[in-house]
Design a protein around this motif. Sequence first.
Motif, mmCIF file in Angstrom:
data_model
loop_
_atom_site.group_PDB
_atom_site.id
_atom_site.type_symbol
_atom_site.label_atom_id
_atom_site.label_comp_id
_atom_site.label_asym_id
_atom_site.label_seq_id
_atom_site.Cartn_x
_atom_site.Cartn_y
_atom_site.Cartn_z
ATOM 1 N N ASP A 28 1.878 8.262 -2.645
ATOM 2 C CA ASP A 28 2.719 9.062 -3.531
ATOM 3 C C ASP A 28 2.489 10.517 -3.135
ATOM 4 O OD1 ASP A 28 4.117 10.261 -5.553
ATOM 5 O OD2 ASP A 28 2.989 9.356 -7.200
ATOM 6 N N LEU A 29 3.460 11.095 -2.463
ATOM 7 C CA LEU A 29 3.317 12.387 -1.800
ATOM 8 C C LEU A 29 3.873 13.500 -2.691
ATOM 9 C CD1 LEU A 29 2.473 13.537 1.032
ATOM 10 C CD2 LEU A 29 4.873 13.278 1.693
ATOM 11 N N GLY A 30 2.980 14.357 -3.192
ATOM 12 C CA GLY A 30 3.395 15.348 -4.192
ATOM 13 C C GLY A 30 3.569 14.661 -5.520
ATOM 14 N N CYS A 31 2.504 14.015 -5.991
ATOM 15 C CA CYS A 31 2.604 13.023 -7.072
ATOM 16 C C CYS A 31 2.856 13.621 -8.452
ATOM 17 C CB CYS A 31 1.352 12.161 -7.109
ATOM 18 S SG CYS A 31 -0.151 13.056 -7.610
ATOM 19 N N GLY A 32 2.606 14.918 -8.632
ATOM 20 C CA GLY A 32 2.803 15.492 -9.956
ATOM 21 C C GLY A 32 1.963 14.796 -11.005
ATOM 22 N N PHE A 33 2.596 14.381 -12.089
ATOM 23 C CA PHE A 33 1.896 13.728 -13.185
ATOM 24 C C PHE A 33 1.661 12.231 -12.937
ATOM 25 C CE2 PHE A 33 3.918 17.184 -15.883
ATOM 26 C CZ PHE A 33 2.755 17.937 -15.932
ATOM 27 N N GLY A 34 2.003 11.738 -11.758
ATOM 28 C CA GLY A 34 1.704 10.354 -11.410
ATOM 29 C C GLY A 34 2.718 9.336 -11.874
ATOM 30 N N HIS A 35 3.949 9.765 -12.196
ATOM 31 C CA HIS A 35 4.962 8.818 -12.669
ATOM 32 C C HIS A 35 5.245 7.733 -11.628
ATOM 33 C CE1 HIS A 35 5.670 12.153 -15.467
ATOM 34 N NE2 HIS A 35 6.275 11.291 -16.253
ATOM 35 N N ARG A 78 0.871 -1.178 0.000
ATOM 36 C CA ARG A 78 0.000 0.000 0.000
ATOM 37 C C ARG A 78 0.908 1.228 0.000
ATOM 38 N NH1 ARG A 78 -2.548 -1.055 5.520
ATOM 39 N NH2 ARG A 78 -0.368 -1.624 5.823
ATOM 40 N N VAL A 79 0.715 2.104 -0.982
ATOM 41 C CA VAL A 79 1.680 3.170 -1.238
ATOM 42 C C VAL A 79 0.999 4.541 -1.197
ATOM 43 C CG1 VAL A 79 3.361 4.087 -2.898
ATOM 44 C CG2 VAL A 79 3.046 1.596 -2.679
ATOM 45 N N LEU A 92 -5.799 6.137 -6.518
ATOM 46 C CA LEU A 92 -6.727 7.195 -6.135
ATOM 47 C C LEU A 92 -5.965 8.513 -6.118
ATOM 48 C CD1 LEU A 92 -9.433 8.263 -5.040
ATOM 49 C CD2 LEU A 92 -8.607 7.699 -2.729
ATOM 50 N N TYR A 93 -6.338 9.431 -6.986
ATOM 51 C CA TYR A 93 -5.710 10.746 -7.048
ATOM 52 C C TYR A 93 -6.531 11.740 -6.228
ATOM 53 C CZ TYR A 93 -2.780 9.046 -10.887
ATOM 54 O OH TYR A 93 -1.874 8.358 -11.650
ATOM 55 N N ALA A 111 3.305 6.782 -9.064
ATOM 56 C CA ALA A 111 2.113 5.963 -8.842
ATOM 57 C C ALA A 111 1.984 4.879 -9.899
ATOM 58 C CB ALA A 111 0.869 6.854 -8.838
ATOM 59 N N ARG A 112 2.171 5.252 -11.153
ATOM 60 C CA ARG A 112 2.056 4.262 -12.219
ATOM 61 C C ARG A 112 3.174 3.230 -12.150
ATOM 62 N NH1 ARG A 112 0.734 9.074 -14.721
ATOM 63 N NH2 ARG A 112 2.762 9.301 -15.731
ATOM 64 N N TYR A 113 4.381 3.681 -11.784
ATOM 65 C CA TYR A 113 5.502 2.742 -11.706
ATOM 66 C C TYR A 113 5.288 1.704 -10.603
ATOM 67 C CZ TYR A 113 10.151 0.866 -10.829
ATOM 68 O OH TYR A 113 11.215 0.015 -10.627
ATOM 69 N N VAL A 114 4.884 2.137 -9.416
ATOM 70 C CA VAL A 114 4.737 1.166 -8.317
ATOM 71 C C VAL A 114 3.594 0.200 -8.589
ATOM 72 C CG1 VAL A 114 5.821 2.673 -6.609
ATOM 73 C CG2 VAL A 114 3.330 2.734 -6.870
ATOM 74 N N ARG A 115 2.564 0.650 -9.285
ATOM 75 C CA ARG A 115 1.504 -0.277 -9.661
ATOM 76 C C ARG A 115 2.035 -1.303 -10.668
ATOM 77 N NH1 ARG A 115 -2.331 -2.727 -8.667
ATOM 78 N NH2 ARG A 115 -3.624 -2.289 -10.498
ATOM 79 N N LYS A 116 2.834 -0.847 -11.616
ATOM 80 C CA LYS A 116 3.432 -1.751 -12.594
ATOM 81 C C LYS A 116 4.281 -2.808 -11.896
ATOM 82 C CE LYS A 116 6.483 -1.724 -16.646
ATOM 83 N NZ LYS A 116 7.300 -0.858 -17.547
ATOM 84 N N MET A 117 4.892 -2.431 -10.777
ATOM 85 C CA MET A 117 5.766 -3.348 -10.039
ATOM 86 C C MET A 117 5.007 -4.157 -8.990
ATOM 87 S SD MET A 117 8.522 -2.847 -11.643
ATOM 88 C CE MET A 117 9.658 -3.809 -10.648
ATOM 89 N N GLY A 118 3.680 -4.054 -8.959
ATOM 90 C CA GLY A 118 2.892 -4.947 -8.132
ATOM 91 C C GLY A 118 2.242 -4.365 -6.903
ATOM 92 N N ALA A 119 2.342 -3.060 -6.681
ATOM 93 C CA ALA A 119 1.685 -2.455 -5.522
ATOM 94 C C ALA A 119 0.181 -2.697 -5.586
ATOM 95 C CB ALA A 119 1.977 -0.957 -5.470
ATOM 96 N N ALA A 120 -0.420 -2.934 -4.408
ATOM 97 C CA ALA A 120 -1.845 -3.251 -4.370
ATOM 98 C C ALA A 120 -2.708 -2.025 -4.640
ATOM 99 C CB ALA A 120 -2.210 -3.848 -3.010
ATOM 100 N N ASP A 121 -2.363 -0.911 -4.025
ATOM 101 C CA ASP A 121 -3.112 0.317 -4.240
ATOM 102 C C ASP A 121 -2.239 1.514 -3.927
ATOM 103 O OD1 ASP A 121 -3.686 1.304 -1.337
ATOM 104 O OD2 ASP A 121 -4.352 -0.782 -1.307
ATOM 105 N N VAL A 122 -2.598 2.660 -4.502
ATOM 106 C CA VAL A 122 -1.818 3.878 -4.355
ATOM 107 C C VAL A 122 -2.752 5.046 -4.092
ATOM 108 C CG1 VAL A 122 -0.107 5.417 -5.392
ATOM 109 C CG2 VAL A 122 -0.139 2.991 -6.038
ATOM 110 N N LEU A 123 -2.422 5.828 -3.069
ATOM 111 C CA LEU A 123 -3.044 7.130 -2.869
ATOM 112 C C LEU A 123 -2.031 8.157 -3.351
ATOM 113 C CD1 LEU A 123 -5.124 9.150 -1.811
ATOM 114 C CD2 LEU A 123 -4.104 8.893 0.479
#
Length: 245
Positions: A49-56, A46-47, A92-93, A58-70
């Motif tokens: 992403d603090l100050g996520c910007g364009f979500g780079h 469960r991740v 979730l953005y 967030a997308r990377y950790v999901r690609k690597m198997g993260a269950a969910d990202v805020l």
Amino acid sequence: MPDQNIYNDALFFEGYSKLRWSETGLNKVMEEPAIRSLMPGLKGKRVLDLGCGFGHVARYVRKMGAADVLAVDISDRMIEAARQASDDPAILYAVTAMQDIEPMPGRFDLIVSSMALHYIDDYAGVVAVMAESLTAGGSFLFSIEHPIFTSLLQGWVVDSAGKRLHWPVDRYHEESERHYTWFVDNVRKYHRTVATYLNTLTDNGLTIRRVLEPEAQPEFLAERPALTDESRRPPLLVVSAQKFG
């Protein structure tokens, strides 16, 4: 003082967008390889992403198997762009300033902040909330502009021919708000010493695991020889800390 929302400035957002999406800045050649090298195993994590910007991130950790990202950012322009770049329901953005986040005890296995913490005035307050929001064994991983970089913000000293002579450092121990021009005038950043960045983590019960001052990756130097100058002074600081107990 509230977080600066410079990324909602139309001129700044346009300039930064061109830089970030074209990958001509230091993110791809330095920051991303460094921060990714320090990430723990991500499967099922469960991740935040603090100050996520364009979500780079967030997308990377999901690609690597993260269950969910805020993924949170103060700029609604950035959040809208991040949403358009991904249709992943597990991300979730949210438009939220870092300093407005309330503690979520044990909610996250990994908190990542990419090039954002130097924009906030209450670093200690944010770290306290992040430490409380980590699960036992969880990691806090962030990159910032190096304090050698933020100490003066006037750039290289050059000779009459424009040759770069040296990078000036001054007022290093004066932790304060600094202003400079990047796409627009009066961009506000907060200068802190390396000691403050690290000691604040340990003061909040986190154990520092690794500190990097990355250089350009070799595969990029042939395409961009000017990157060799980035080894003359560290533009970035990357820190990994962990919560035990």
